[in-house]
Scaffold this motif. Structure first.
Motif, mmCIF file in Angstrom:
data_model
loop_
_atom_site.group_PDB
_atom_site.id
_atom_site.type_symbol
_atom_site.label_atom_id
_atom_site.label_comp_id
_atom_site.label_asym_id
_atom_site.label_seq_id
_atom_site.Cartn_x
_atom_site.Cartn_y
_atom_site.Cartn_z
ATOM 1 N N ALA A 32 9.716 -3.104 7.565
ATOM 2 C CA ALA A 32 8.683 -2.690 6.615
ATOM 3 C C ALA A 32 7.995 -3.900 5.990
ATOM 4 N N ARG A 33 8.745 -4.976 5.792
ATOM 5 C CA ARG A 33 8.185 -6.179 5.186
ATOM 6 C C ARG A 33 7.396 -7.026 6.179
ATOM 7 N N PRO A 38 4.112 1.542 8.949
ATOM 8 C CA PRO A 38 5.408 2.073 8.546
ATOM 9 C C PRO A 38 6.461 1.874 9.636
ATOM 10 N N TRP A 39 7.697 1.705 9.213
ATOM 11 C CA TRP A 39 8.808 1.596 10.159
ATOM 12 C C TRP A 39 8.981 2.908 10.895
ATOM 13 N N ARG A 40 9.345 2.800 12.134
ATOM 14 C CA ARG A 40 9.770 3.957 12.912
ATOM 15 C C ARG A 40 10.827 3.481 13.889
ATOM 16 N N PRO A 41 11.784 4.323 14.228
ATOM 17 C CA PRO A 41 12.831 3.871 15.137
ATOM 18 C C PRO A 41 12.293 3.655 16.544
ATOM 19 N N LEU A 42 12.825 2.647 17.202
ATOM 20 C CA LEU A 42 12.486 2.375 18.593
ATOM 21 C C LEU A 42 13.693 2.749 19.446
ATOM 22 N N THR A 43 13.473 3.527 20.450
ATOM 23 C CA THR A 43 14.579 3.967 21.299
ATOM 24 C C THR A 43 14.938 2.886 22.309
ATOM 25 N N PRO A 44 16.205 2.838 22.724
ATOM 26 C CA PRO A 44 16.576 1.892 23.778
ATOM 27 C C PRO A 44 15.693 2.126 25.016
ATOM 28 N N GLU A 148 -5.184 -20.154 0.690
ATOM 29 C CA GLU A 148 -6.611 -19.899 0.535
ATOM 30 C C GLU A 148 -6.902 -18.727 -0.381
ATOM 31 N N GLY A 149 -5.897 -17.926 -0.630
ATOM 32 C CA GLY A 149 -6.138 -16.803 -1.515
ATOM 33 C C GLY A 149 -4.986 -15.821 -1.541
ATOM 34 N N VAL A 150 -5.125 -14.864 -2.447
ATOM 35 C CA VAL A 150 -4.151 -13.789 -2.586
ATOM 36 C C VAL A 150 -4.878 -12.473 -2.365
ATOM 37 N N LEU A 151 -4.327 -11.660 -1.502
ATOM 38 C CA LEU A 151 -4.850 -10.319 -1.276
ATOM 39 C C LEU A 151 -4.023 -9.391 -2.163
ATOM 40 N N ARG A 152 -4.591 -9.039 -3.299
ATOM 41 C CA ARG A 152 -3.854 -8.296 -4.313
ATOM 42 C C ARG A 152 -3.539 -6.879 -3.840
ATOM 43 N N SER A 153 -2.284 -6.480 -4.031
ATOM 44 C CA SER A 153 -1.814 -5.124 -3.711
ATOM 45 C C SER A 153 -2.311 -4.642 -2.342
ATOM 46 N N SER A 154 -2.204 -5.512 -1.342
ATOM 47 C CA SER A 154 -2.756 -5.185 -0.029
ATOM 48 C C SER A 154 -1.727 -4.694 0.985
ATOM 49 N N ALA A 155 -0.447 -4.736 0.629
ATOM 50 C CA ALA A 155 0.585 -4.325 1.579
ATOM 51 C C ALA A 155 1.453 -3.225 0.957
ATOM 52 N N TRP A 156 1.551 -2.102 1.657
ATOM 53 C CA TRP A 156 2.406 -0.995 1.230
ATOM 54 C C TRP A 156 3.777 -1.219 1.861
ATOM 55 N N VAL A 157 4.771 -1.527 1.017
ATOM 56 C CA VAL A 157 6.105 -1.881 1.509
ATOM 57 C C VAL A 157 7.148 -1.102 0.734
ATOM 58 N N MET A 158 7.843 -0.226 1.423
ATOM 59 C CA MET A 158 8.972 0.506 0.855
ATOM 60 C C MET A 158 8.646 1.131 -0.499
ATOM 61 N N GLY A 159 7.516 1.796 -0.575
ATOM 62 C CA GLY A 159 7.181 2.555 -1.760
ATOM 63 C C GLY A 159 6.395 1.843 -2.831
ATOM 64 N N GLU A 160 5.940 0.620 -2.552
ATOM 65 C CA GLU A 160 5.135 -0.085 -3.553
ATOM 66 C C GLU A 160 4.121 -0.996 -2.875
ATOM 67 N N PHE A 161 3.051 -1.288 -3.601
ATOM 68 C CA PHE A 161 2.059 -2.227 -3.110
ATOM 69 C C PHE A 161 2.476 -3.636 -3.517
ATOM 70 N N LEU A 162 2.369 -4.563 -2.571
ATOM 71 C CA LEU A 162 2.699 -5.960 -2.816
ATOM 72 C C LEU A 162 1.509 -6.834 -2.471
ATOM 73 N N ASP A 163 1.443 -8.001 -3.115
ATOM 74 C CA ASP A 163 0.405 -8.984 -2.810
ATOM 75 C C ASP A 163 0.754 -9.719 -1.519
ATOM 76 N N GLN A 164 -0.288 -10.158 -0.824
ATOM 77 C CA GLN A 164 -0.124 -11.024 0.324
ATOM 78 C C GLN A 164 -0.827 -12.345 0.040
#
Length: 180
Positions: A32-33, A38-44, A148-164
């Protein structure tokens, strides 16, 4: 194989896939990070492009990362979003949990820079990473990448928005640093 000081970047081997699947992609939080989806399982046996290299794909080059001393698999690396017109690409890597904190990330980024600037003739490499990913920020900055910069609240990770954080490195900056 591309050689750094500690690691080599080589093609993905069939025997790498179960290790990467178990240690990187089956880890929900890690995936997720590190993914922009979004995460999804990958089958063998999955032919997911994150696991199986596609030699026909020109905009994405995947590598397995191995220790030079012994050849042990330590992770994965890629240049992605390769734009041959503007001569740019994005840098990405993922290290197995047991191999983190040993300086491999810095060496992987250095080796990807060598590949991007020398082998591919790119003009700019770029990193986007979560603002709290201190290991990737450190690896990029040790290799001359500039924030070069911060992308504010640009990543949805495990239930919250995080900066990149966006970092860039130009070919002439990389060459000048190598000469110094």
């Amino acid at each position: 194989m591309l050689r750094g000081d500690k690691v080599g970047l080589r093609a993905r081997y069939e025997e790498d896939i179960p290790i990467l699947l178990t240690e990187l992609y089956d880890d929900v939080v890690n995936s997720a990070r590190s993914e922009g989806r979004p995460w999804r399982p990958l089958t063998p046996g999955s032919k997911d492009p994150r696991l199986v290299g596609d030699d026909t794909q020109q905009a994405h080059v995947s590598f397995s990362v191995v220790e030079l001393a012994g050849g042990t698999l330590v992770g994965t690396a890629a240049l992605w979003g390769i734009d041959t017109h503007n001569r740019t690409a994005h840098v990405g890597l993922g290290l197995l949990p047991s191999t983190r904190g040993k300086g491999y990330g810095t060496d992987v980024v250095a080796t990807l820079c060598q590949y991007g600037f020398v082998v591919r003739g790119l003009q700019r490499l770029q990193v986007e990473t979560l603002a709290d990913n201190t290991a990737m920020l450190r690896a990029a900055e040790r290799n001359g990448f500039v924030r070069e910069g911060v992308l504010r609240s640009s990543a949805w990770v495990m239930g919250e928005f995080l900066d990149q954080v966006l970092l860039g490195l130009l070919a002439e900056e990389w060459k000048a640093a190598r000469k110094a």
